[in-house]
Design a protein around this motif. Structure first.
Motif, PDB file in Angstrom:
ATOM      1  N   GLN A   1      55.118  56.941  38.731  1.00  0.00           N
ATOM      2  CA  GLN A   1      54.277  57.860  37.964  1.00  0.00           C
ATOM      3  C   GLN A   1      55.094  58.587  36.892  1.00  0.00           C
ATOM      4  OE1 GLN A   1      51.481  60.342  40.349  1.00  0.00           O
ATOM      5  NE2 GLN A   1      52.178  59.151  42.099  1.00  0.00           N
ATOM      6  N   ILE A   2      56.366  58.850  37.189  1.00  0.00           N
ATOM      7  CA  ILE A   2      57.230  59.503  36.198  1.00  0.00           C
ATOM      8  C   ILE A   2      57.440  58.575  35.003  1.00  0.00           C
ATOM      9  CG2 ILE A   2      59.560  60.375  35.770  1.00  0.00           C
ATOM     10  CD1 ILE A   2      59.613  61.410  38.624  1.00  0.00           C
TER      11      ILE A   2
ATOM     12  N   THR B   1      55.026  70.915  27.268  1.00  0.00           N
ATOM     13  CA  THR B   1      53.665  70.403  27.435  1.00  0.00           C
ATOM     14  C   THR B   1      52.665  71.415  26.879  1.00  0.00           C
ATOM     15  OG1 THR B   1      54.398  69.317  29.466  1.00  0.00           O
ATOM     16  CG2 THR B   1      52.017  69.524  29.150  1.00  0.00           C
TER      17      THR B   1
ATOM     18  N   LEU C   1      54.459  58.768  32.781  1.00  0.00           N
ATOM     19  CA  LEU C   1      54.458  59.966  31.945  1.00  0.00           C
ATOM     20  C   LEU C   1      55.343  59.781  30.716  1.00  0.00           C
ATOM     21  CD1 LEU C   1      54.730  62.811  34.644  1.00  0.00           C
ATOM     22  CD2 LEU C   1      52.757  62.339  33.181  1.00  0.00           C
ATOM     23  N   GLU C   2      56.518  59.182  30.931  1.00  0.00           N
ATOM     24  CA  GLU C   2      57.443  58.950  29.822  1.00  0.00           C
ATOM     25  C   GLU C   2      56.848  57.979  28.804  1.00  0.00           C
ATOM     26  OE1 GLU C   2      60.166  60.458  29.194  1.00  0.00           O
ATOM     27  OE2 GLU C   2      60.599  61.496  31.082  1.00  0.00           O
TER      28      GLU C   2
ATOM     29  N   ARG D   1      58.488  59.366  41.619  1.00  0.00           N
ATOM     30  CA  ARG D   1      59.517  58.439  41.102  1.00  0.00           C
ATOM     31  C   ARG D   1      59.353  57.063  41.730  1.00  0.00           C
ATOM     32  NH1 ARG D   1      62.225  57.729  36.870  1.00  0.00           N
ATOM     33  NH2 ARG D   1      63.123  59.853  36.861  1.00  0.00           N
TER      34      ARG D   1
ATOM     35  N   ASN E   1      57.206  64.773  28.185  1.00  0.00           N
ATOM     36  CA  ASN E   1      58.504  65.137  28.755  1.00  0.00           C
ATOM     37  C   ASN E   1      58.294  65.392  30.244  1.00  0.00           C
ATOM     38  OD1 ASN E   1      60.930  66.231  29.559  1.00  0.00           O
ATOM     39  ND2 ASN E   1      60.988  67.850  28.017  1.00  0.00           N
ATOM     40  N   SER E   2      58.633  64.407  31.060  1.00  0.00           N
ATOM     41  CA  SER E   2      58.323  64.477  32.486  1.00  0.00           C
ATOM     42  C   SER E   2      59.044  65.638  33.176  1.00  0.00           C
ATOM     43  CB  SER E   2      58.689  63.152  33.174  1.00  0.00           C
ATOM     44  OG  SER E   2      60.063  62.854  32.995  1.00  0.00           O
TER      45      SER E   2
ATOM     46  N   TYR F   1      63.930  63.961  41.326  1.00  0.00           N
ATOM     47  CA  TYR F   1      63.765  63.267  40.050  1.00  0.00           C
ATOM     48  C   TYR F   1      64.728  62.084  39.921  1.00  0.00           C
ATOM     49  CZ  TYR F   1      62.899  62.732  35.036  1.00  0.00           C
ATOM     50  OH  TYR F   1      62.552  62.244  33.802  1.00  0.00           O
TER      51      TYR F   1
ATOM     52  N   TYR G   1      57.099  68.721  32.348  1.00  0.00           N
ATOM     53  CA  TYR G   1      55.787  68.632  33.002  1.00  0.00           C
ATOM     54  C   TYR G   1      55.894  68.918  34.502  1.00  0.00           C
ATOM     55  CZ  TYR G   1      51.250  66.623  34.331  1.00  0.00           C
ATOM     56  OH  TYR G   1      49.983  66.431  34.841  1.00  0.00           O
ATOM     57  N   LEU G   2      56.974  68.437  35.143  1.00  0.00           N
ATOM     58  CA  LEU G   2      57.094  68.542  36.592  1.00  0.00           C
ATOM     59  C   LEU G   2      57.883  69.764  37.053  1.00  0.00           C
ATOM     60  CD1 LEU G   2      57.875  64.794  37.395  1.00  0.00           C
ATOM     61  CD2 LEU G   2      55.712  65.982  37.772  1.00  0.00           C
TER      62      LEU G   2
END
Length: 245
Positions: free
Chosen positions: A116-117, A22, A120-121, A112, A126-127, A208, A130-131
């Motif tokens: 929200q994941i 990111t 992001l995708e 998840r 790249n979740s 995840y 990012y997380l």
């Protein structure tokens, strides 16, 4: 077979974390946020536990010195060895696995569940990077937490020793200095770095890849704590054998 597939998925996740990073302008704020949540937010419980942990070790050692020919400085020696070698790096990590690990699993698991994941995708982010990456970087400050736990554990032992009138402060400090091996501190810091990586990644994995709804987030957090603790204990055994064996 399920365990083998989980290990494979975990390895894939770790590799993906470091791909397609990111933007630094965004990542910097994420890292600072995680430092505040994971490290600074855990200092209170670490300080509290460390002081009393050292105090308990000192009291138990003193109460077992029934032979008058055993020198009283052994109390300080035993407290130092116990705190530096095991209690500060390992016991604190188990506590952090509960506090920090549950937070990581629940926060990612909630993302998840609420999709929200997936969002992001869809946006091309790249979740995993990012997380999870900010949490790994934040947890690399964990050795400083362990250093504070070492100091306060020994200090707590000193205070308990004086209040319990088990020996003089001079004898306790002499015990702390007795046969000190600097590599023991290095060994503890090496363990703390490895434990920090485990605490950041294993709960992230369970959050995840969790399935189900909101009720399953709590189950994932419990499973995460159990497996993080198991991995820490096994890793502790392996590192001790490799570094001190």
């Amino acid at each position: 077979m399920n365990y083998i597939s989980s290990i494979g998925s975990y390895s894939i996740m770790v590799r993906e974390v470091f791909k397609k990073p990111t933007k630094w302008s965004i990542m910097k704020s994420l890292i600072l946020k995680e430092i505040d949540e994971l490290i600074y937010g855990s200092m209170g419980i670490v300080i509290f536990i460390s002081i009393f942990m050292g105090g308990v070790v000192a009291i138990q050692t003193a109460l077992n010195l029934t032979n008058p020919f055993i020198p009283k400085d052994l109390i300080g020696f035993a407290t130092r060895q116990s705190v530096i070698l095991e209690f500060a790096p390992t016991f604190t990590s188990i506590i952090m696995a509960g506090k920090v690990g549950s937070y990581i699993t629940s926060s990612i698991g909630t993302m998840r569940v609420t999709e929200q994941i997936d969002a992001l995708e869809v946006m091309g982010v790249n979740s995993l990077n990012y997380l999870v990456f900010p949490k790994i970087i934040a947890m690399f400050l964990y050795p400083f937490v362990v250093a504070i736990a070492m100091y306060l554990g020994i200090f707590g032992g000193l205070i308990a020793n004086i209040l319990g009138n088990h020996s003089t402060s001079t004898e306790f400090i002499q015990g702390i200095q007795l046969d000190f091996i600097p590599f023991h501190v290095t060994y503890s810091f090496i363990k703390s770095v490895v434990f920090a990586f485990i605490i950041a990644t294993v709960p992230s994995f369970h959050g995840y890849y969790m399935k189900g709804g909101a009720l399953d987030v709590g189950k994932a957090s419990t499973t995460s704590f159990v497996w993080t603790s198991v991995v820490i204990i096994i890793t502790n055994f392996v590192l001790t054998q490799l570094l001190l064996g």
